[in-house]
Write a protein that holds these residues in place. Sequence first.
Motif, PDB file in Angstrom:
ATOM      1  N   GLU A  58     -13.245  15.178  -2.113  1.00 17.84           N
ATOM      2  CA  GLU A  58     -14.074  16.342  -2.383  1.00 17.84           C
ATOM      3  C   GLU A  58     -13.301  17.218  -3.341  1.00 17.84           C
ATOM      4  O   GLU A  58     -12.181  16.879  -3.742  1.00 17.84           O
ATOM      5  CB  GLU A  58     -14.430  17.070  -1.093  1.00 17.84           C
ATOM      6  N   ALA A  59     -13.858  18.338  -3.720  1.00 19.89           N
ATOM      7  CA  ALA A  59     -13.258  19.177  -4.751  1.00 19.89           C
ATOM      8  C   ALA A  59     -11.811  19.529  -4.418  1.00 19.89           C
ATOM      9  O   ALA A  59     -11.542  20.218  -3.443  1.00 19.89           O
ATOM     10  CB  ALA A  59     -14.083  20.441  -4.922  1.00 19.89           C
ATOM     11  N   GLY A  60     -10.883  19.028  -5.236  1.00 19.13           N
ATOM     12  CA  GLY A  60      -9.492  19.390  -5.091  1.00 19.13           C
ATOM     13  C   GLY A  60      -8.779  18.821  -3.888  1.00 19.13           C
ATOM     14  O   GLY A  60      -7.676  19.266  -3.546  1.00 19.13           O
ATOM     15  N   ALA A  94      -2.864  10.068   4.767  1.00 12.90           N
ATOM     16  CA  ALA A  94      -2.292  11.258   4.150  1.00 12.90           C
ATOM     17  C   ALA A  94      -3.398  12.004   3.428  1.00 12.90           C
ATOM     18  O   ALA A  94      -4.340  11.391   2.921  1.00 12.90           O
ATOM     19  CB  ALA A  94      -1.170  10.888   3.188  1.00 12.90           C
ATOM     20  N   THR A  95      -3.290  13.324   3.396  1.00 15.27           N
ATOM     21  CA  THR A  95      -4.244  14.154   2.677  1.00 15.27           C
ATOM     22  C   THR A  95      -3.489  14.975   1.637  1.00 15.27           C
ATOM     23  O   THR A  95      -2.450  15.575   1.941  1.00 15.27           O
ATOM     24  CB  THR A  95      -5.002  15.092   3.631  1.00 15.27           C
ATOM     25  N   TYR A  96      -4.012  14.982   0.427  1.00 15.67           N
ATOM     26  CA  TYR A  96      -3.419  15.736  -0.668  1.00 15.67           C
ATOM     27  C   TYR A  96      -4.432  16.742  -1.211  1.00 15.67           C
ATOM     28  O   TYR A  96      -5.630  16.456  -1.294  1.00 15.67           O
ATOM     29  CB  TYR A  96      -2.975  14.798  -1.788  1.00 15.67           C
ATOM     30  N   ALA A  97      -3.912  17.920  -1.563  1.00 16.64           N
ATOM     31  CA  ALA A  97      -4.744  18.950  -2.172  1.00 16.64           C
ATOM     32  C   ALA A  97      -4.079  19.402  -3.461  1.00 16.64           C
ATOM     33  O   ALA A  97      -2.847  19.357  -3.599  1.00 16.64           O
ATOM     34  CB  ALA A  97      -4.932  20.129  -1.221  1.00 16.64           C
ATOM     35  N   ARG A  98      -4.889  19.827  -4.399  1.00 16.86           N
ATOM     36  CA  ARG A  98      -4.341  20.307  -5.661  1.00 16.86           C
ATOM     37  C   ARG A  98      -3.684  21.666  -5.457  1.00 16.86           C
ATOM     38  O   ARG A  98      -4.279  22.589  -4.910  1.00 16.86           O
ATOM     39  CB  ARG A  98      -5.436  20.425  -6.712  1.00 16.86           C
ATOM     40  N   GLY A  99      -2.428  21.771  -5.899  1.00 20.02           N
ATOM     41  CA  GLY A  99      -1.705  23.030  -5.836  1.00 20.02           C
ATOM     42  C   GLY A  99      -1.229  23.436  -7.216  1.00 20.02           C
ATOM     43  O   GLY A  99      -1.578  22.817  -8.230  1.00 20.02           O
ATOM     44  N   ALA A 100      -0.404  24.454  -7.247  1.00 14.62           N
ATOM     45  CA  ALA A 100       0.085  24.975  -8.521  1.00 14.62           C
ATOM     46  C   ALA A 100       0.936  23.956  -9.261  1.00 14.62           C
ATOM     47  O   ALA A 100       1.003  23.963 -10.499  1.00 14.62           O
ATOM     48  CB  ALA A 100       0.887  26.252  -8.280  1.00 14.62           C
ATOM     49  N   ASN A 101       1.587  23.058  -8.520  1.00 12.81           N
ATOM     50  CA  ASN A 101       2.477  22.071  -9.136  1.00 12.81           C
ATOM     51  C   ASN A 101       1.918  20.657  -9.099  1.00 12.81           C
ATOM     52  O   ASN A 101       2.670  19.689  -9.192  1.00 12.81           O
ATOM     53  CB  ASN A 101       3.834  22.108  -8.433  1.00 12.81           C
ATOM     54  N   GLY A 102       0.606  20.540  -8.933  1.00 15.00           N
ATOM     55  CA  GLY A 102      -0.009  19.224  -8.877  1.00 15.00           C
ATOM     56  C   GLY A 102      -0.496  18.906  -7.478  1.00 15.00           C
ATOM     57  O   GLY A 102      -0.816  19.796  -6.686  1.00 15.00           O
ATOM     58  N   GLU A 111      -0.274  18.129  -3.711  1.00  9.91           N
ATOM     59  CA  GLU A 111       0.672  18.439  -2.642  1.00  9.91           C
ATOM     60  C   GLU A 111       0.087  17.968  -1.318  1.00  9.91           C
ATOM     61  O   GLU A 111      -1.099  18.153  -1.044  1.00  9.91           O
ATOM     62  CB  GLU A 111       0.930  19.946  -2.592  1.00  9.91           C
ATOM     63  N   ARG A 112       0.958  17.363  -0.498  1.00 11.17           N
ATOM     64  CA  ARG A 112       0.486  16.886   0.796  1.00 11.17           C
ATOM     65  C   ARG A 112       0.132  18.062   1.698  1.00 11.17           C
ATOM     66  O   ARG A 112       0.866  19.050   1.772  1.00 11.17           O
ATOM     67  CB  ARG A 112       1.546  16.010   1.469  1.00 11.17           C
ATOM     68  N   VAL A 113      -0.989  17.961   2.378  1.00 11.45           N
ATOM     69  CA  VAL A 113      -1.444  19.020   3.264  1.00 11.45           C
ATOM     70  C   VAL A 113      -0.566  19.046   4.504  1.00 11.45           C
ATOM     71  O   VAL A 113      -0.337  18.011   5.139  1.00 11.45           O
ATOM     72  CB  VAL A 113      -2.928  18.815   3.644  1.00 11.45           C
ATOM     73  N   ALA A 135       0.837  -1.197   0.000  1.00 11.87           N
ATOM     74  CA  ALA A 135       0.000   0.000   0.000  1.00 11.87           C
ATOM     75  C   ALA A 135       0.871   1.246   0.000  1.00 11.87           C
ATOM     76  O   ALA A 135       1.888   1.311   0.695  1.00 11.87           O
ATOM     77  CB  ALA A 135      -0.912   0.009   1.218  1.00 11.87           C
ATOM     78  N   SER A 136       0.458   2.256  -0.774  1.00  9.95           N
ATOM     79  CA  SER A 136       1.170   3.522  -0.796  1.00  9.95           C
ATOM     80  C   SER A 136       0.279   4.576  -1.430  1.00  9.95           C
ATOM     81  O   SER A 136      -0.715   4.261  -2.090  1.00  9.95           O
ATOM     82  CB  SER A 136       2.493   3.415  -1.580  1.00  9.95           C
ATOM     83  N   ALA A 137       0.644   5.828  -1.238  1.00 10.55           N
ATOM     84  CA  ALA A 137      -0.067   6.932  -1.872  1.00 10.55           C
ATOM     85  C   ALA A 137       0.901   8.088  -2.058  1.00 10.55           C
ATOM     86  O   ALA A 137       1.570   8.496  -1.107  1.00 10.55           O
ATOM     87  CB  ALA A 137      -1.262   7.371  -1.035  1.00 10.55           C
ATOM     88  N   ALA A 138       0.997   8.582  -3.276  1.00  8.61           N
ATOM     89  CA  ALA A 138       1.884   9.702  -3.586  1.00  8.61           C
ATOM     90  C   ALA A 138       1.587  10.166  -5.008  1.00  8.61           C
ATOM     91  O   ALA A 138       1.104   9.377  -5.825  1.00  8.61           O
ATOM     92  CB  ALA A 138       3.349   9.285  -3.474  1.00  8.61           C
ATOM     93  N   PRO A 139       1.891  11.418  -5.329  1.00  8.18           N
ATOM     94  CA  PRO A 139       1.804  11.826  -6.728  1.00  8.18           C
ATOM     95  C   PRO A 139       2.802  11.019  -7.567  1.00  8.18           C
ATOM     96  O   PRO A 139       3.876  10.633  -7.079  1.00  8.18           O
ATOM     97  CB  PRO A 139       2.197  13.313  -6.695  1.00  8.18           C
ATOM     98  N   PHE A 140       2.459  10.757  -8.823  1.00  9.14           N
ATOM     99  CA  PHE A 140       3.400  10.102  -9.713  1.00  9.14           C
ATOM    100  C   PHE A 140       4.632  10.982  -9.894  1.00  9.14           C
ATOM    101  O   PHE A 140       4.526  12.205 -10.022  1.00  9.14           O
ATOM    102  CB  PHE A 140       2.758   9.848 -11.080  1.00  9.14           C
TER     103      PHE A 140
END
Length: 275
Positions: free
Chosen positions: A226-228, A248-256, A258-260, A189-194
């Motif tokens: 939810e949204a973003g 982990a929680t991720y939100a959309r940022g300017a560069n894709g 990003e972890r909160v 199991a894992s979670a991260a942006p590509f």
Amino acid sequence: MRRILHLSDLHYGRDDAALEEPLLATIASLRPDLVVISGDFTQRARRRQFAEAAEFVARIEAPVLSVPGNHDTPIDNLWRRFVTPFHRYKAYIDPVLEPSVEDDEMHVVGVNTVNRFSWQRGRFSRRTARRVCNVFAEAGDKLKVVVVHHPLEHGPTVEKRLMRGASAALSALSDCEADVVLSGHLHTASAAPFTAAPGLLFVQAGTGLSTRRRGETNNFNVLDVEAGRVSITTWGADELEFAPGESATYARGANGWERVAGEAEFSARPQMALA
């Protein structure tokens, strides 16, 4: 908000039967809007194994979207694997190999990455990538989720070969603004942006029931979206109960994605590298 429960690699035929009831009870208690199962329902694609898997799926009290894994096609019967590889999967699990689910907040698309000519290694064709992107073209601001069995990236310690077409598929999905890819196959199991596509979130489930745990507990993921913003929690087996673990929680940022700040990392998060 929507809740997706991501389960993978049940491997009936090499499963821990004592965990089946606790897993079903935990799924029911979490009340997901959708249960995603990203392949490998069986160990050897035999009728009895598929029958057990089908009974498990029938008891899930939520909509289910599934795709096949390489273990869901015969390994020891070459004629059947080449000519009718998905016959039993269609008969027991779902006649649709690449289903989709859409509501007001999300559009989830399944992709069959099984390659009948290379049993272990998957395949993601350019034609399939175009199909998925054409579907997402009408999705607007909905969360766009792709479900596959084989991952689109491997970490540096993964010995299995990356599936054919993975790099091109990752690029195409990024270009058409997909949001999340759910996969299995590796039993971790894992979670991260590509790494190669930070605008696309890579969520990997371990094995829900298999005894082949590869150093992890049996587990599944819960995504609250939810949204973003996407929050991912891995639920792992402790004795005969499943309990929440790393999140982990991720939100959309300017560069894709990003972890909160302030949210816990996945301590076992791999360093993703394009193979």
